[in-house]
Design an enzyme around this catalytic site. Sequence first.
Site, PDB file in Angstrom:
ATOM      1  N   ARG A  29      10.128   1.433   8.720  1.00 23.44           N
ATOM      2  CA  ARG A  29       8.516   0.011   8.290  1.00 23.44           C
ATOM      3  C   ARG A  29       9.091  -0.679  10.065  1.00 23.44           C
ATOM      4  NH1 ARG A  29       7.494  -2.861   3.516  1.00 23.44           N
ATOM      5  NH2 ARG A  29       7.938  -1.583   1.852  1.00 23.44           N
ATOM      6  N   ARG A  33       4.807  -6.523   9.619  1.00 30.57           N
ATOM      7  CA  ARG A  33       4.570  -7.968   9.774  1.00 30.57           C
ATOM      8  C   ARG A  33       5.010  -8.452  11.072  1.00 30.57           C
ATOM      9  NH1 ARG A  33       4.622  -8.637   3.084  1.00 30.57           N
ATOM     10  NH2 ARG A  33       6.403  -7.321   3.490  1.00 30.57           N
ATOM     11  N   ARG A  42      -3.875  -7.519  10.148  1.00 29.42           N
ATOM     12  CA  ARG A  42      -4.016  -7.492   8.346  1.00 29.42           C
ATOM     13  C   ARG A  42      -4.314  -8.932   8.246  1.00 29.42           C
ATOM     14  NH1 ARG A  42      -3.435  -7.891   4.390  1.00 29.42           N
ATOM     15  NH2 ARG A  42      -1.174  -8.394   3.436  1.00 29.42           N
ATOM     16  N   ASP A  78       1.710   4.221   2.555  1.00 24.33           N
ATOM     17  CA  ASP A  78       2.181   3.423   1.850  1.00 24.33           C
ATOM     18  C   ASP A  78       2.790   4.949   0.295  1.00 24.33           C
ATOM     19  OD1 ASP A  78       4.029   0.973   1.378  1.00 24.33           O
ATOM     20  OD2 ASP A  78       3.149   2.316  -0.314  1.00 24.33           O
ATOM     21  N   TYR A 154       7.362   2.797 -10.048  1.00 28.85           N
ATOM     22  CA  TYR A 154       6.346   1.875 -10.007  1.00 28.85           C
ATOM     23  C   TYR A 154       5.151   1.914 -11.015  1.00 28.85           C
ATOM     24  CZ  TYR A 154       8.011  -0.011  -5.568  1.00 28.85           C
ATOM     25  OH  TYR A 154       9.124   0.025  -4.585  1.00 28.85           O
TER      26      TYR A 154
HETATM   27  O1  CP3 Z   1       7.626   2.934   8.082  1.00 27.40           O
HETATM   28  C1  CP3 Z   1       6.150   2.907   8.262  1.00 27.40           C
HETATM   29  O2  CP3 Z   1       5.643   1.878   9.354  1.00 27.40           O
HETATM   30  C2  CP3 Z   1       5.682   3.078   8.032  1.00 27.40           C
HETATM   31  C3  CP3 Z   1       4.824   2.430   6.597  1.00 27.40           C
HETATM   32  C4  CP3 Z   1       5.137   2.675   5.361  1.00 27.40           C
HETATM   33  C5  CP3 Z   1       5.478   1.286   4.319  1.00 27.40           C
HETATM   34  N1  CP3 Z   1       5.990   1.579   3.672  1.00 27.40           N
HETATM   35  C6  CP3 Z   1       4.391   0.369   4.844  1.00 27.40           C
HETATM   36  C7  CP3 Z   1       4.039  -0.366   4.454  1.00 27.40           C
HETATM   37  C8  CP3 Z   1       6.326   3.451   4.885  1.00 27.40           C
HETATM   38  C9  CP3 Z   1       6.966   4.616   5.310  1.00 27.40           C
HETATM   39  C10 CP3 Z   1       6.485   2.585   3.168  1.00 27.40           C
HETATM   40  C11 CP3 Z   1       7.033   3.423   2.227  1.00 27.40           C
HETATM   41  C12 CP3 Z   1       7.507   2.292   1.098  1.00 27.40           C
HETATM   42  N2  CP3 Z   1       6.464   1.959   0.564  1.00 27.40           N
HETATM   43  C13 CP3 Z   1       8.772   2.623   0.167  1.00 27.40           C
HETATM   44  C14 CP3 Z   1       9.886   3.881   0.139  1.00 27.40           C
HETATM   45  C15 CP3 Z   1      10.975   2.729   0.967  1.00 27.40           C
HETATM   46  C16 CP3 Z   1      10.970   1.036   1.054  1.00 27.40           C
HETATM   47  O3  CP3 Z   1      10.674   0.643   2.097  1.00 27.40           O
HETATM   48  O4  CP3 Z   1      12.198   1.552  -0.189  1.00 27.40           O
HETATM   49  C17 CP3 Z   1       8.437   1.916  -0.997  1.00 27.40           C
HETATM   50  C18 CP3 Z   1       9.142   1.452  -1.992  1.00 27.40           C
HETATM   51  C19 CP3 Z   1       7.083   0.684  -0.788  1.00 27.40           C
HETATM   52  C20 CP3 Z   1       6.153   0.489  -1.955  1.00 27.40           C
HETATM   53  C21 CP3 Z   1       6.176  -0.910  -0.985  1.00 27.40           C
HETATM   54  N3  CP3 Z   1       4.912  -1.156   0.056  1.00 27.40           N
HETATM   55  C22 CP3 Z   1       6.400  -2.204  -1.514  1.00 27.40           C
HETATM   56  C23 CP3 Z   1       7.087  -2.481  -2.566  1.00 27.40           C
HETATM   57  C24 CP3 Z   1       5.803  -2.732  -0.913  1.00 27.40           C
HETATM   58  C25 CP3 Z   1       6.032  -4.389  -0.859  1.00 27.40           C
HETATM   59  C26 CP3 Z   1       6.693  -4.757   0.244  1.00 27.40           C
HETATM   60  C27 CP3 Z   1       6.289  -5.776   1.531  1.00 27.40           C
HETATM   61  O5  CP3 Z   1       7.430  -5.225   2.322  1.00 27.40           O
HETATM   62  O6  CP3 Z   1       5.348  -5.811   1.367  1.00 27.40           O
HETATM   63  C28 CP3 Z   1       4.834  -2.168   0.228  1.00 27.40           C
HETATM   64  C29 CP3 Z   1       3.569  -2.792   1.169  1.00 27.40           C
HETATM   65  C30 CP3 Z   1       3.691  -1.639   2.601  1.00 27.40           C
HETATM   66  N4  CP3 Z   1       4.020  -0.899   2.859  1.00 27.40           N
HETATM   67  C31 CP3 Z   1       3.200  -3.133   3.978  1.00 27.40           C
HETATM   68  C32 CP3 Z   1       3.795  -2.284   4.753  1.00 27.40           C
HETATM   69  C33 CP3 Z   1       3.822  -2.635   6.153  1.00 27.40           C
HETATM   70  C34 CP3 Z   1       4.013  -4.394   4.206  1.00 27.40           C
HETATM   71  C35 CP3 Z   1       1.882  -5.009   3.436  1.00 27.40           C
HETATM   72  C36 CP3 Z   1       1.054  -5.879   4.638  1.00 27.40           C
HETATM   73  O7  CP3 Z   1       0.732  -5.845   5.271  1.00 27.40           O
HETATM   74  O8  CP3 Z   1       0.881  -6.944   3.246  1.00 27.40           O
END
Ligand code: CP3
Length: 356
Positions: A29, A33, A42, A78, A154
């Site tokens: 990640r 944000r 965003r 994602d 999910y």
């Molecule tokens: O690592 C990186 O920078 C690459 C991008 C990336 C995202 N999600 C961007 C993202 C990667 C590799 C993921 C993986 C991901 N997504 C996982 C596995 C790893 C982990 O963190 O457990 C999972 C379970 C998800 C599912 C997911 N996506 C959730 C639960 C959420 C909501 C929680 C949150 O942080 O908002 C997301 C949204 C998400 N994925 C965001 C980002 C940058 C936030 C979105 C926003 O800008 O509002």
Amino acid sequence: MGEGISNRDRLLRACRRQPVDRPPVWLMRQAGRYLEAYRQLRARVSFLQLCQTPDLAVEVSLQPYRILGVDAVILFSDILIPVQAMGRVLLFTDDGPRITEPVRTMTQVEALAIPDPVEATPYVLETIRRLRTELGGDVPIIGFAGAPWTLATYLVEGGTSRHFAAVKSLAYAHPDLLHRLLEKLARTIALFLQAQIEAGADVVQLFDTWAGELSADAYEEFALPYQRQIIESLPRDRVPVILYVNGCAHILEKMARSGADVLSIDWRLDLAEARRRVGDRFALQGNVDPGVLLGARERVEQVVRDTLRKGGGVGHILNLGHGLLPQTPVENARALIEVARKWTLSVESGRDVESK
Ligand code: CP3
């Protein structure tokens, strides 16, 4: 070596447990944000639009490379992106991802598509190709996907879950149905990762984030066979595979049977203990607690140095034990990277000879 090693070679060599000048570092990640530049984008564009517009996805992927100086760029996307192409409606709300109609019956499982990634998610592949052009081959590009068990949580729960009640009730009441879903997800993800590699990913990470919620026996039944199926389908001689599970202490030896080259460890398990348990056959990635980055800078630096020592230099990729938190001060993320970049290893011995 030593002086002229490219970022790409450093990561690839670390994945294969070959000597490097210092351990490579990137952060799960690392785009998101906590970065002001990301928040500005965003404010204008939804998260899904960011993922689906290669120009923007490239820009966001590169932000942590430019701002922090990480050693690898991970595709901005994602794990839930392929779920849309399988036929589910996906929303990202303030409370996290939502799948509007959860998958709970055999009829619903049978109706899911196994999409061709070239047709279904061309923007993901285009983002990788553009990153490759932009970075010119010196910086490794990490592709990724969610693993079947984690994606199934999910799809069945309809979103993020605390106790995984719906998916576990399927697992223990209708295992045939869940296995059919996991099988379809495995085929979808294998094609998806193969396409990412074709597009130019140098390394791929398989996220089985919620597989740590399973007992060791259930991991063996519902997670491991599908991880293996995917990993076996990939050209691992060219492209190393990283497997991540959050909460992996009870299943580390089983993860080692997945076929992955690198095991990505969460912070609850001591990295030195993980090394003792899996021996020298695997590279390890991790495992700083993302919560440490919310603390004092001196403490961040101390924890990172401890982690580098426990990682043992060879076959270690410095990372967090889970994704970076949105509240993280950028200075602390940068401090972590700085400690890693100044860490030097004796190339011959593989032991750290200096840290500053
Ligand atoms: O690592 C990186 O920078 C690459 C991008 C990336 C995202 N999600 C961007 C993202 C990667 C590799 C993921 C993986 C991901 N997504 C996982 C596995 C790893 C982990 O963190 O457990 C999972 C379970 C998800 C599912 C997911 N996506 C959730 C639960 C959420 C909501 C929680 C949150 O942080 O908002 C997301 C949204 C998400 N994925 C965001 C980002 C940058 C936030 C979105 C926003 O800008 O509002």
